[in-house]
Design a protein around this motif. Structure first.
Motif, PDB file in Angstrom:
ATOM      1  N   ALA A  16      -6.160   8.077  -0.862  1.00 53.52           N
ATOM      2  CA  ALA A  16      -5.565   6.559  -1.620  1.00 53.52           C
ATOM      3  C   ALA A  16      -4.642   5.869  -0.391  1.00 53.52           C
ATOM      4  CB  ALA A  16      -5.168   6.958  -2.899  1.00 53.52           C
ATOM      5  N   VAL A  17      -3.740   6.608   0.213  1.00 54.74           N
ATOM      6  CA  VAL A  17      -2.772   5.420   1.294  1.00 54.74           C
ATOM      7  C   VAL A  17      -3.382   6.728   2.468  1.00 54.74           C
ATOM      8  CG1 VAL A  17      -0.990   4.815   1.851  1.00 54.74           C
ATOM      9  CG2 VAL A  17      -1.355   5.163  -0.664  1.00 54.74           C
ATOM     10  N   ARG A  35      -5.987  -5.850  -4.492  1.00 55.63           N
ATOM     11  CA  ARG A  35      -6.862  -5.727  -5.604  1.00 55.63           C
ATOM     12  C   ARG A  35      -6.403  -4.278  -5.630  1.00 55.63           C
ATOM     13  NH1 ARG A  35     -12.849  -6.130  -3.327  1.00 55.63           N
ATOM     14  NH2 ARG A  35     -13.666  -5.609  -5.098  1.00 55.63           N
ATOM     15  N   SER A  36      -7.575  -4.227  -7.521  1.00 51.64           N
ATOM     16  CA  SER A  36      -6.541  -2.865  -7.865  1.00 51.64           C
ATOM     17  C   SER A  36      -7.542  -1.473  -6.641  1.00 51.64           C
ATOM     18  CB  SER A  36      -7.731  -2.747  -9.379  1.00 51.64           C
ATOM     19  OG  SER A  36      -7.071  -3.795  -9.970  1.00 51.64           O
ATOM     20  N   GLY A  37      -7.088  -0.620  -6.457  1.00 50.52           N
ATOM     21  CA  GLY A  37      -7.485   0.304  -6.238  1.00 50.52           C
ATOM     22  C   GLY A  37      -7.273   0.294  -4.563  1.00 50.52           C
ATOM     23  N   ALA A  38      -6.607  -0.661  -4.214  1.00 48.33           N
ATOM     24  CA  ALA A  38      -5.687  -0.891  -2.736  1.00 48.33           C
ATOM     25  C   ALA A  38      -5.240  -0.026  -2.325  1.00 48.33           C
ATOM     26  CB  ALA A  38      -5.418  -2.287  -2.227  1.00 48.33           C
ATOM     27  N   GLY A  39      -4.353   0.649  -2.704  1.00 47.41           N
ATOM     28  CA  GLY A  39      -2.872   1.893  -3.309  1.00 47.41           C
ATOM     29  C   GLY A  39      -2.122   1.774  -3.257  1.00 47.41           C
ATOM     30  N   LYS A  40      -2.007   0.356  -4.068  1.00 43.89           N
ATOM     31  CA  LYS A  40      -0.199   0.209  -4.107  1.00 43.89           C
ATOM     32  C   LYS A  40       0.484   0.627  -5.180  1.00 43.89           C
ATOM     33  CE  LYS A  40      -1.907  -3.765  -5.953  1.00 43.89           C
ATOM     34  NZ  LYS A  40      -2.918  -3.890  -6.021  1.00 43.89           N
TER      35      LYS A  40
END
Length: 275
Positions: A16-17, A35-40
């Motif tokens: 995820a990261v 984007r959604s799912g980028a790991g933020k």
């Protein structure tokens, strides 16, 4: 200084990261976009230690946050306040009590269980609500407030922690443009008046450009952009969002009117109280 050194978080076979490294000087306001799912959100939860890194280290002012346990970790949860998209208030409790819950990590277990708050804590809570322009809601159940008001209550609760760092995970994602502006104005005001480091995840590019001194772009769990609002060119945006052509930023704009890129407010400027 907040420093991430090759930080990764793996769920099953998915990272995820993925090996993220960057440093945030004290007092900076940083927007994390992608984007959604980028790991933020995973990144944000690791900074607060709600999620543990799989590898790498997180250091704040010489303290290795990623290695903290027990009482030291509880102190970090006090020093690193977190604001969530879902507000995380107790709906049946009044607003004032919800705000005072920000003092729990300063108090004994017995006083916390009994819900005993001092006169000084009540004064602090009312002052925080006044600062955010919602002192008139103090005795209302939190669940009766609008979304924008609830998010301001959550910010007031975070201020009660007297934090060194303030994290905000998609704080305006569910708000209308007017309330989004009020909440972002509040976060910037806290950053500038108290000098508290603010790191916030954002979906909208115009908001990041307008409020943040620095923008970090993530894609696929990695940092693919790190610069000022002026550096966020069309090419950089396409790299962050994986687009082949130019993105129409107005499609996700939260602005009531067009806003300029980040410009520090005058010293001592106060945030307007808006209901």
């Amino acid at each position: 200084m907040f420093e991430l050194r090759e930080v990764s978080r793996v769920f099953g076979r998915k990272a995820a990261v993925d090996s993220v490294s960057f440093a945030v000087p004290s007092g900076q306001m940083v927007g994390v976009i992608g984007r959604s799912g980028a790991g933020k959100s995973t990144l944000m939860r690791m900074l607060n230690r709600l999620t543990d890194p799989t590898s790498g280290s997180i250091v704040f002012d010489g303290l290795e946050v990623s290695a903290l346990r027990g009482s030291a970790l509880r102190r970090w949860h006090r020093d690193c306040a977190m604001i969530f998209q879902q507000f995380n208030l107790v709906p049946r409790l009044d607003v004032l009590t919800n705000v005072m819950l920000g003092r729990l990590n300063y108090r004994s277990t017995t006083m916390s269980v009994l819900g005993l708050f001092t006169r000084e804590e009540r004064i602090m809570a009312i002052a925080a609500l006044e600062r955010l322009g919602i002192e008139q809601t103090a005795l209302q159940p939190a669940g009766t407030l609008s979304g924008g008001q609830q998010q301001r209550v959550a910010i007031a609760r975070a201020l009660m922690q007297q934090p060194k760092v303030l994290l905000a995970d998609e704080p305006i994602a569910s708000l209308d443009p007017m309330n989004a502006k009020i909440v972002m104005d509040a976060l910037r005001d806290i950053n500038e008046r108290e000098g508290i480091t603010v790191i916030t995840n954002l979906h909208t590019l115009d908001t990041a450009r307008a409020y943040c001194q620095r923008i970090i772009g993530m894609a696929g769990g990695r940092v693919v952009f790190d610069g000022t609002p002026a550096d966020l060119t069309t090419e950089a945006v396409n790299r962050i969002y994986g687009a082949d052509g130019a993105i129409d930023e107005t499609m996700t704009s939260t602005s009531i009117n067009p806003v300029p890129a980040y410009k520090p407010a005058a010293a001592g400027a106060l945030m307007p109280a808006v209901n």
